[in-house]
Design a protein around this motif. Sequence first.
Motif, PDB file in Angstrom:
ATOM      1  N   PRO A  63     -11.560  -0.117 -12.046  1.00  0.00           N
ATOM      2  CA  PRO A  63     -10.449  -0.818 -11.648  1.00  0.00           C
ATOM      3  C   PRO A  63      -9.764  -1.654 -12.664  1.00  0.00           C
ATOM      4  O   PRO A  63     -10.443  -2.334 -13.502  1.00  0.00           O
ATOM      5  N   ASP A  77     -16.783   1.567   3.629  1.00  0.00           N
ATOM      6  CA  ASP A  77     -18.252   1.396   3.494  1.00  0.00           C
ATOM      7  C   ASP A  77     -19.052   2.285   4.856  1.00  0.00           C
ATOM      8  O   ASP A  77     -20.067   1.585   5.332  1.00  0.00           O
ATOM      9  N   LYS A 129     -21.097   3.841  -0.831  1.00  0.00           N
ATOM     10  CA  LYS A 129     -21.769   3.857  -2.023  1.00  0.00           C
ATOM     11  C   LYS A 129     -23.334   4.370  -2.188  1.00  0.00           C
ATOM     12  O   LYS A 129     -23.863   4.987  -2.865  1.00  0.00           O
ATOM     13  N   GLN A 175      -9.723 -12.257   8.774  1.00  0.00           N
ATOM     14  CA  GLN A 175      -8.207 -11.770   8.639  1.00  0.00           C
ATOM     15  C   GLN A 175      -7.844 -11.140   9.809  1.00  0.00           C
ATOM     16  O   GLN A 175      -6.560 -11.304  10.373  1.00  0.00           O
ATOM     17  N   VAL A 208      -8.901  -5.686   4.022  1.00  0.00           N
ATOM     18  CA  VAL A 208      -8.702  -6.671   5.122  1.00  0.00           C
ATOM     19  C   VAL A 208     -10.004  -7.190   5.590  1.00  0.00           C
ATOM     20  O   VAL A 208     -11.013  -6.298   5.925  1.00  0.00           O
TER      21      VAL A 208
HETATM   22  P1  C2E Z   1     -14.948  -2.231  -1.424  1.00  0.00           P
HETATM   23  O1  C2E Z   1     -13.648  -2.164  -0.682  1.00  0.00           O
HETATM   24  O2  C2E Z   1     -15.947  -1.259  -0.923  1.00  0.00           O
HETATM   25  O3  C2E Z   1     -14.428  -1.984  -2.934  1.00  0.00           O
HETATM   26  C1  C2E Z   1     -15.108  -1.165  -3.748  1.00  0.00           C
HETATM   27  C2  C2E Z   1     -16.014  -1.884  -4.786  1.00  0.00           C
HETATM   28  O4  C2E Z   1     -16.914  -1.130  -5.784  1.00  0.00           O
HETATM   29  C3  C2E Z   1     -15.163  -2.713  -5.943  1.00  0.00           C
HETATM   30  O5  C2E Z   1     -15.817  -3.835  -6.005  1.00  0.00           O
HETATM   31  C4  C2E Z   1     -15.121  -1.646  -6.986  1.00  0.00           C
HETATM   32  O6  C2E Z   1     -14.922  -2.382  -8.461  1.00  0.00           O
HETATM   33  C5  C2E Z   1     -16.601  -1.256  -7.064  1.00  0.00           C
HETATM   34  N1  C2E Z   1     -16.627   0.202  -7.521  1.00  0.00           N
HETATM   35  C6  C2E Z   1     -15.758   1.164  -7.681  1.00  0.00           C
HETATM   36  N2  C2E Z   1     -16.258   2.210  -8.457  1.00  0.00           N
HETATM   37  C7  C2E Z   1     -17.326   1.930  -8.555  1.00  0.00           C
HETATM   38  C8  C2E Z   1     -18.531   2.788  -9.370  1.00  0.00           C
HETATM   39  O7  C2E Z   1     -18.453   3.817  -9.715  1.00  0.00           O
HETATM   40  N3  C2E Z   1     -19.653   1.875  -9.495  1.00  0.00           N
HETATM   41  C9  C2E Z   1     -19.989   0.631  -8.734  1.00  0.00           C
HETATM   42  N4  C2E Z   1     -20.925   0.209  -9.019  1.00  0.00           N
HETATM   43  N5  C2E Z   1     -18.939  -0.043  -8.080  1.00  0.00           N
HETATM   44  C10 C2E Z   1     -17.792   0.515  -8.239  1.00  0.00           C
HETATM   45  P2  C2E Z   1     -15.286  -5.254  -6.153  1.00  0.00           P
HETATM   46  O8  C2E Z   1     -13.819  -5.001  -6.585  1.00  0.00           O
HETATM   47  O9  C2E Z   1     -16.212  -6.138  -6.733  1.00  0.00           O
HETATM   48  O10 C2E Z   1     -15.196  -5.632  -4.793  1.00  0.00           O
HETATM   49  C11 C2E Z   1     -16.356  -5.677  -3.831  1.00  0.00           C
HETATM   50  C12 C2E Z   1     -15.952  -5.936  -2.553  1.00  0.00           C
HETATM   51  O11 C2E Z   1     -15.187  -6.914  -2.336  1.00  0.00           O
HETATM   52  C13 C2E Z   1     -15.003  -4.899  -1.954  1.00  0.00           C
HETATM   53  O12 C2E Z   1     -15.784  -3.549  -1.377  1.00  0.00           O
HETATM   54  C14 C2E Z   1     -14.252  -5.358  -0.969  1.00  0.00           C
HETATM   55  O13 C2E Z   1     -15.110  -5.263   0.358  1.00  0.00           O
HETATM   56  C15 C2E Z   1     -14.134  -6.738  -1.168  1.00  0.00           C
HETATM   57  N6  C2E Z   1     -12.872  -6.979  -1.652  1.00  0.00           N
HETATM   58  C16 C2E Z   1     -12.317  -6.645  -2.974  1.00  0.00           C
HETATM   59  N7  C2E Z   1     -10.889  -7.092  -2.899  1.00  0.00           N
HETATM   60  C17 C2E Z   1     -10.951  -7.749  -1.997  1.00  0.00           C
HETATM   61  C18 C2E Z   1      -9.465  -8.149  -1.210  1.00  0.00           C
HETATM   62  O14 C2E Z   1      -8.293  -8.240  -1.724  1.00  0.00           O
HETATM   63  N8  C2E Z   1      -9.571  -8.467   0.044  1.00  0.00           N
HETATM   64  C19 C2E Z   1     -10.719  -8.472   0.666  1.00  0.00           C
HETATM   65  N9  C2E Z   1     -10.635  -9.019   2.139  1.00  0.00           N
HETATM   66  N10 C2E Z   1     -11.820  -8.145   0.108  1.00  0.00           N
HETATM   67  C20 C2E Z   1     -11.790  -7.676  -1.080  1.00  0.00           C
END
Ligand code: C2E
Length: 288
Positions: A260, A177, A200, A119, A115
Amino acid sequence: RAKATPATAVAFYDPSMDELVRERKNLANELRLAFDRDELDIYFQVQKSVATGEVRGYEALVRWHHPERGNVSPAEFIPIAEEYGLILQLGEWVLREACARAAKWEPAYKVAVNVSPMQFAHADLPRMVLETLVETGLAANRLELELTESTIFSDKERSLHMLRQIKGMGVTIALDDFGTGYSSLDTLRTFPFDKIKLDKSFVDQVESSEQTAAMVRAVLALGRSLKIPVLAEDIENAEQLSMLSIEGCDEVQGFLLGRPLPIDRIVSTGQLTLLPEAERAPVEQRRR
Ligand code: C2E
Ligand code: MG
Ligand code: MG
Ligand code: MG
């Protein structure tokens, strides 16, 4: 008078700034169309119990497959969606889509949905969550919302009220986070979280920095004494997993456990079982 140096004048009229703004505006316009053009998708990343190795659930991560730009990262387009007033539509789409899909899974698995700050600040989130659960037929205790400190910080009283309403339905709340905000402990003390997601940056250095390892131990101890399970994010290698497991971390998520992926790919690996058609909630009938 005439204090403006050539440097500030240049900064003010810098054409690259214009370009940047134009670029963001373009992206926003394209994002507006992305819904109808079917360019948005949700990938799911597995979350596992450390003790048993069991799958606990999946985090929904939005994806934008742009026809020319390729995959645009949510880290890039979520801020743009916030700036250009698209975040409510996007957030609602993700929530509904994630819940609708999870309603077809074996009920043992939860779904976690992020979220965004706006939002949480502007939408009538509790009402939207309730409507979505009713419409998709997903049991409330199978939905987890992931919030960051910046999401809830602005107005404590209002945030607390909203969180209580949402938790009252049976939905759980994770603090995403954790450790990166500037008042993490206060946030933890004030709000009723069901899970802490260790950021992370801590996991990254847990094997290399003794200082980081000490802090991770402290967070895990804190979680234990508050009876809040801790999930470590972004686990990439076996050393990280083993260290966190030895120290008593409850759940893990990261590339090592699974990237993912689209849900059908997860199903084909055998990590997720769908409910037989006959046992799914009759959503369409209920909506008519
Ligand atoms: P987040 O919620 O902390 O999601 C985790 C992010 O870390 C995801 O990046 C995921 O692909 C990545 N990740 C998972 N495992 C690893 C790993 O082992 N190593 C590394 N380096 N990365 C890993 P993603 O999908 O690019 O999303 C980035 C951020 O964008 C998310 O951080 C979240 O804050 C936001 N986000 C993603 N989807 C949504 C959504 O549907 N709605 C909202 N509001 N924010 C979203
Ligand atoms: Mg998250
Ligand atoms: Mg996170
Ligand atoms: Mg993160």
